[in-house]
Design a protein around this motif. Structure first.
Motif, PDB file in Angstrom:
ATOM      1  N   VAL A 101       0.844  -1.197   0.000  1.00  0.00           N
ATOM      2  CA  VAL A 101       0.000   0.000   0.000  1.00  0.00           C
ATOM      3  C   VAL A 101       0.877   1.243   0.000  1.00  0.00           C
ATOM      4  CG1 VAL A 101      -1.685   1.293   1.378  1.00  0.00           C
ATOM      5  CG2 VAL A 101      -1.911  -1.190   1.120  1.00  0.00           C
ATOM      6  N   ASP A 102       0.574   2.174  -0.903  1.00  0.00           N
ATOM      7  CA  ASP A 102       1.344   3.416  -0.996  1.00  0.00           C
ATOM      8  C   ASP A 102       0.897   4.442   0.030  1.00  0.00           C
ATOM      9  OD1 ASP A 102       3.042   2.847  -3.334  1.00  0.00           O
ATOM     10  OD2 ASP A 102       1.116   2.685  -4.364  1.00  0.00           O
ATOM     11  N   GLN A 103      -0.402   4.527   0.236  1.00  0.00           N
ATOM     12  CA  GLN A 103      -0.959   5.485   1.179  1.00  0.00           C
ATOM     13  C   GLN A 103      -2.453   5.210   1.317  1.00  0.00           C
ATOM     14  OE1 GLN A 103      -0.122   8.825  -1.874  1.00  0.00           O
ATOM     15  NE2 GLN A 103      -1.662   9.720  -0.518  1.00  0.00           N
ATOM     16  N   THR A 104      -3.069   5.938   2.223  1.00  0.00           N
ATOM     17  CA  THR A 104      -4.516   5.830   2.348  1.00  0.00           C
ATOM     18  C   THR A 104      -5.164   7.010   1.623  1.00  0.00           C
ATOM     19  OG1 THR A 104      -4.509   7.002   4.454  1.00  0.00           O
ATOM     20  CG2 THR A 104      -4.438   4.588   4.545  1.00  0.00           C
ATOM     21  N   ALA A 105      -6.446   6.860   1.350  1.00  0.00           N
ATOM     22  CA  ALA A 105      -7.250   7.932   0.763  1.00  0.00           C
ATOM     23  C   ALA A 105      -8.561   7.977   1.533  1.00  0.00           C
ATOM     24  CB  ALA A 105      -7.501   7.678  -0.722  1.00  0.00           C
ATOM     25  N   VAL A 106      -9.251   9.091   1.428  1.00  0.00           N
ATOM     26  CA  VAL A 106     -10.533   9.265   2.113  1.00  0.00           C
ATOM     27  C   VAL A 106     -11.648   9.281   1.082  1.00  0.00           C
ATOM     28  CG1 VAL A 106     -11.906  10.843   3.536  1.00  0.00           C
ATOM     29  CG2 VAL A 106      -9.474  10.530   4.014  1.00  0.00           C
ATOM     30  N   CYS A 107     -12.688   8.549   1.361  1.00  0.00           N
ATOM     31  CA  CYS A 107     -13.860   8.544   0.481  1.00  0.00           C
ATOM     32  C   CYS A 107     -14.573   9.888   0.641  1.00  0.00           C
ATOM     33  CB  CYS A 107     -14.790   7.394   0.846  1.00  0.00           C
ATOM     34  SG  CYS A 107     -16.294   7.340  -0.157  1.00  0.00           S
ATOM     35  N   ILE A 108     -14.734  10.612  -0.456  1.00  0.00           N
ATOM     36  CA  ILE A 108     -15.420  11.905  -0.392  1.00  0.00           C
ATOM     37  C   ILE A 108     -16.760  11.867  -1.111  1.00  0.00           C
ATOM     38  CG2 ILE A 108     -13.319  13.239  -0.051  1.00  0.00           C
ATOM     39  CD1 ILE A 108     -13.438  13.962  -3.053  1.00  0.00           C
ATOM     40  N   LYS A 109     -17.051  10.754  -1.797  1.00  0.00           N
ATOM     41  CA  LYS A 109     -18.347  10.621  -2.464  1.00  0.00           C
ATOM     42  C   LYS A 109     -18.683   9.153  -2.622  1.00  0.00           C
ATOM     43  CE  LYS A 109     -20.802  11.738  -6.749  1.00  0.00           C
ATOM     44  NZ  LYS A 109     -20.679  12.334  -8.098  1.00  0.00           N
ATOM     45  N   ASN A 126       1.117  15.178  -2.111  1.00  0.00           N
ATOM     46  CA  ASN A 126       2.510  15.492  -1.778  1.00  0.00           C
ATOM     47  C   ASN A 126       3.387  14.250  -1.694  1.00  0.00           C
ATOM     48  OD1 ASN A 126       2.092  18.301  -1.659  1.00  0.00           O
ATOM     49  ND2 ASN A 126       1.262  18.106   0.409  1.00  0.00           N
ATOM     50  N   GLN A 127       2.769  13.078  -1.672  1.00  0.00           N
ATOM     51  CA  GLN A 127       3.562  11.844  -1.655  1.00  0.00           C
ATOM     52  C   GLN A 127       3.983  11.417  -3.057  1.00  0.00           C
ATOM     53  OE1 GLN A 127       2.306   8.720   0.988  1.00  0.00           O
ATOM     54  NE2 GLN A 127       1.149  10.157   2.261  1.00  0.00           N
ATOM     55  N   GLY A 128       3.565  12.170  -4.082  1.00  0.00           N
ATOM     56  CA  GLY A 128       4.057  11.950  -5.438  1.00  0.00           C
ATOM     57  C   GLY A 128       3.317  10.894  -6.243  1.00  0.00           C
ATOM     58  N   ASN A 129       2.204  10.411  -5.751  1.00  0.00           N
ATOM     59  CA  ASN A 129       1.453   9.390  -6.487  1.00  0.00           C
ATOM     60  C   ASN A 129       0.472  10.030  -7.458  1.00  0.00           C
ATOM     61  OD1 ASN A 129       2.537   6.969  -5.221  1.00  0.00           O
ATOM     62  ND2 ASN A 129       1.589   7.776  -3.362  1.00  0.00           N
ATOM     63  N   VAL A 130       0.189   9.316  -8.541  1.00  0.00           N
ATOM     64  CA  VAL A 130      -0.695   9.850  -9.576  1.00  0.00           C
ATOM     65  C   VAL A 130      -1.647   8.767 -10.068  1.00  0.00           C
ATOM     66  CG1 VAL A 130       0.982  11.554 -10.401  1.00  0.00           C
ATOM     67  CG2 VAL A 130       0.935   9.293 -11.435  1.00  0.00           C
ATOM     68  N   ILE A 183       1.907   0.347 -10.647  1.00  0.00           N
ATOM     69  CA  ILE A 183       3.363   0.239 -10.548  1.00  0.00           C
ATOM     70  C   ILE A 183       4.068   0.936 -11.710  1.00  0.00           C
ATOM     71  CG2 ILE A 183       3.421  -2.061 -11.627  1.00  0.00           C
ATOM     72  CD1 ILE A 183       5.795  -0.807  -8.869  1.00  0.00           C
ATOM     73  N   ILE A 184       3.506   0.853 -12.903  1.00  0.00           N
ATOM     74  CA  ILE A 184       4.128   1.514 -14.064  1.00  0.00           C
ATOM     75  C   ILE A 184       4.060   3.027 -13.890  1.00  0.00           C
ATOM     76  CG2 ILE A 184       3.995   1.845 -16.567  1.00  0.00           C
ATOM     77  CD1 ILE A 184       2.891  -1.085 -16.661  1.00  0.00           C
ATOM     78  N   GLY A 185       2.913   3.519 -13.422  1.00  0.00           N
ATOM     79  CA  GLY A 185       2.759   4.952 -13.175  1.00  0.00           C
ATOM     80  C   GLY A 185       3.743   5.456 -12.134  1.00  0.00           C
ATOM     81  N   LYS A 186       4.010   4.636 -11.110  1.00  0.00           N
ATOM     82  CA  LYS A 186       4.956   5.047 -10.069  1.00  0.00           C
ATOM     83  C   LYS A 186       6.361   5.182 -10.632  1.00  0.00           C
ATOM     84  CE  LYS A 186       3.557   1.864  -7.041  1.00  0.00           C
ATOM     85  NZ  LYS A 186       3.379   1.097  -5.786  1.00  0.00           N
ATOM     86  N   TYR A 187       6.776   4.251 -11.504  1.00  0.00           N
ATOM     87  CA  TYR A 187       8.101   4.349 -12.103  1.00  0.00           C
ATOM     88  C   TYR A 187       8.208   5.548 -13.015  1.00  0.00           C
ATOM     89  CZ  TYR A 187      10.027  -0.012 -10.321  1.00  0.00           C
ATOM     90  OH  TYR A 187      10.525  -0.986  -9.499  1.00  0.00           O
ATOM     91  N   VAL A 188       7.167   5.794 -13.812  1.00  0.00           N
ATOM     92  CA  VAL A 188       7.179   6.956 -14.722  1.00  0.00           C
ATOM     93  C   VAL A 188       7.269   8.248 -13.925  1.00  0.00           C
ATOM     94  CG1 VAL A 188       5.814   8.252 -16.396  1.00  0.00           C
ATOM     95  CG2 VAL A 188       5.987   5.775 -16.601  1.00  0.00           C
ATOM     96  N   ALA A 189       6.465   8.355 -12.847  1.00  0.00           N
ATOM     97  CA  ALA A 189       6.489   9.571 -12.011  1.00  0.00           C
ATOM     98  C   ALA A 189       7.870   9.798 -11.414  1.00  0.00           C
ATOM     99  CB  ALA A 189       5.431   9.465 -10.925  1.00  0.00           C
ATOM    100  N   LYS A 190       8.517   8.719 -10.980  1.00  0.00           N
ATOM    101  CA  LYS A 190       9.854   8.868 -10.382  1.00  0.00           C
ATOM    102  C   LYS A 190      10.875   9.281 -11.427  1.00  0.00           C
ATOM    103  CE  LYS A 190      13.000   6.799  -7.174  1.00  0.00           C
ATOM    104  NZ  LYS A 190      13.120   5.922  -6.041  1.00  0.00           N
ATOM    105  N   LEU A 191      10.787   8.720 -12.626  1.00  0.00           N
ATOM    106  CA  LEU A 191      11.736   9.085 -13.690  1.00  0.00           C
ATOM    107  C   LEU A 191      11.566  10.546 -14.097  1.00  0.00           C
ATOM    108  CD1 LEU A 191      11.621   5.863 -15.898  1.00  0.00           C
ATOM    109  CD2 LEU A 191      13.566   6.725 -14.573  1.00  0.00           C
ATOM    110  N   ILE A 192      10.329  11.019 -14.144  1.00  0.00           N
ATOM    111  CA  ILE A 192      10.085  12.411 -14.517  1.00  0.00           C
ATOM    112  C   ILE A 192      10.658  13.361 -13.479  1.00  0.00           C
ATOM    113  CG2 ILE A 192       8.238  14.142 -14.803  1.00  0.00           C
ATOM    114  CD1 ILE A 192       6.667  11.967 -16.271  1.00  0.00           C
ATOM    115  N   LYS A 193      10.575  12.994 -12.206  1.00  0.00           N
ATOM    116  CA  LYS A 193      11.148  13.830 -11.129  1.00  0.00           C
ATOM    117  C   LYS A 193      12.647  14.017 -11.297  1.00  0.00           C
ATOM    118  CE  LYS A 193       8.156  13.170  -7.165  1.00  0.00           C
ATOM    119  NZ  LYS A 193       8.067  12.555  -5.835  1.00  0.00           N
ATOM    120  N   ARG A 194      13.336  13.004 -11.807  1.00  0.00           N
ATOM    121  CA  ARG A 194      14.790  13.063 -11.970  1.00  0.00           C
ATOM    122  C   ARG A 194      15.131  14.031 -13.064  1.00  0.00           C
ATOM    123  NH1 ARG A 194      16.803   6.811 -11.471  1.00  0.00           N
ATOM    124  NH2 ARG A 194      16.308   6.587  -9.288  1.00  0.00           N
TER     125      ARG A 194
END
Length: 194
Positions: A101-109, A126-130, A183-194
């Motif tokens: 698990v990367d993080q928790t989220a709150v149900c808003i609807k 702010n944790q960088g997930n997309v 998982i693919i999105g996480k790798y792409v996000a990290k590569l873009i940050k670099r």
């Protein structure tokens, strides 16, 4: 590795604290098929089976796991989604899920529609997930398709089968859920940050 296709619902029978660890005992239809040291996803959290009874199993969550997930919200009688690890000779019906698990989220609807349900979740961006529209996301261990995506929110639609056979039926507005981003999105996000 998992697929995000839930096998069954379990029910929390006991919660025992030992230092900073928490031991959860779960009753389920698959508990009698499990083995000690087996990895099982519990609402998306990969936990190791440490004890077995005839119709229940026990897993241990350490402090790090409890901090990153919504496991602390479980109470006696809570429903929990269960999935055993995927078999390499089977079909991948959901998407590649690690059980981390990367993080928790709150149900808003939560809105019941004519034949489905719409859920919308907000998370700390702010944790960088997309998320991306039509991409995959894992909510409480369930492989789902993102319908709408914003910087810190996303929505999913739930079919009746998924609603009836997972613990999403118990998720209401302001409840926390476990999120594992693609998982693919996480790798792409990290590569873009670099």
């Amino acid at each position: 590795m998992f697929t995000g296709i839930i096998e069954t619902l379990g029910e929390i029978l006991a919660i025992n604290h030992e230092g900073t660890n928490v031991h959860f005992t779960i009753k389920s239809s698959i508990s009698n098929e499990l083995k000690i040291d087996q990895s099982v996803a519990h609402s998306g959290v990969c936990l190791t089976v440490v004890a077995l009874e005839s119709n229940s199993h026990t897993v241990t969550a350490i402090e790090e796991t409890l901090r990153k997930t919504s496991l602390n919200n479980l109470t006696l009688g809570s429903k929990i989604n269960l999935e055993r690890c995927m078999q390499m000779n089977g079909r991948l019906d959901g998407h590649i899920v690690q059980g981390h698990v990367d993080q928790t989220a709150v149900c808003i609807k939560r809105e019941e529609l004519d034949g489905s349900w719409e859920y919308r979740f907000r998370y700390d961006r702010n944790q960088g997930n997309v998320t991306v529209e039509k991409g995959s996301v894992c909510v409480n261990g369930i492989s789902l398709t993102v319908v709408a995506s914003e910087d810190d929110e996303f929505s999913v639609f739930i079919i009746p089968y998924t609603f009836e056979h997972t613990n999403l039926q118990e998720v209401n507005v302001n409840d926390s859920v476990n999120i594992e981003f693609d998982i693919i999105g996480k790798y792409v996000a990290k590569l873009i940050k670099r």
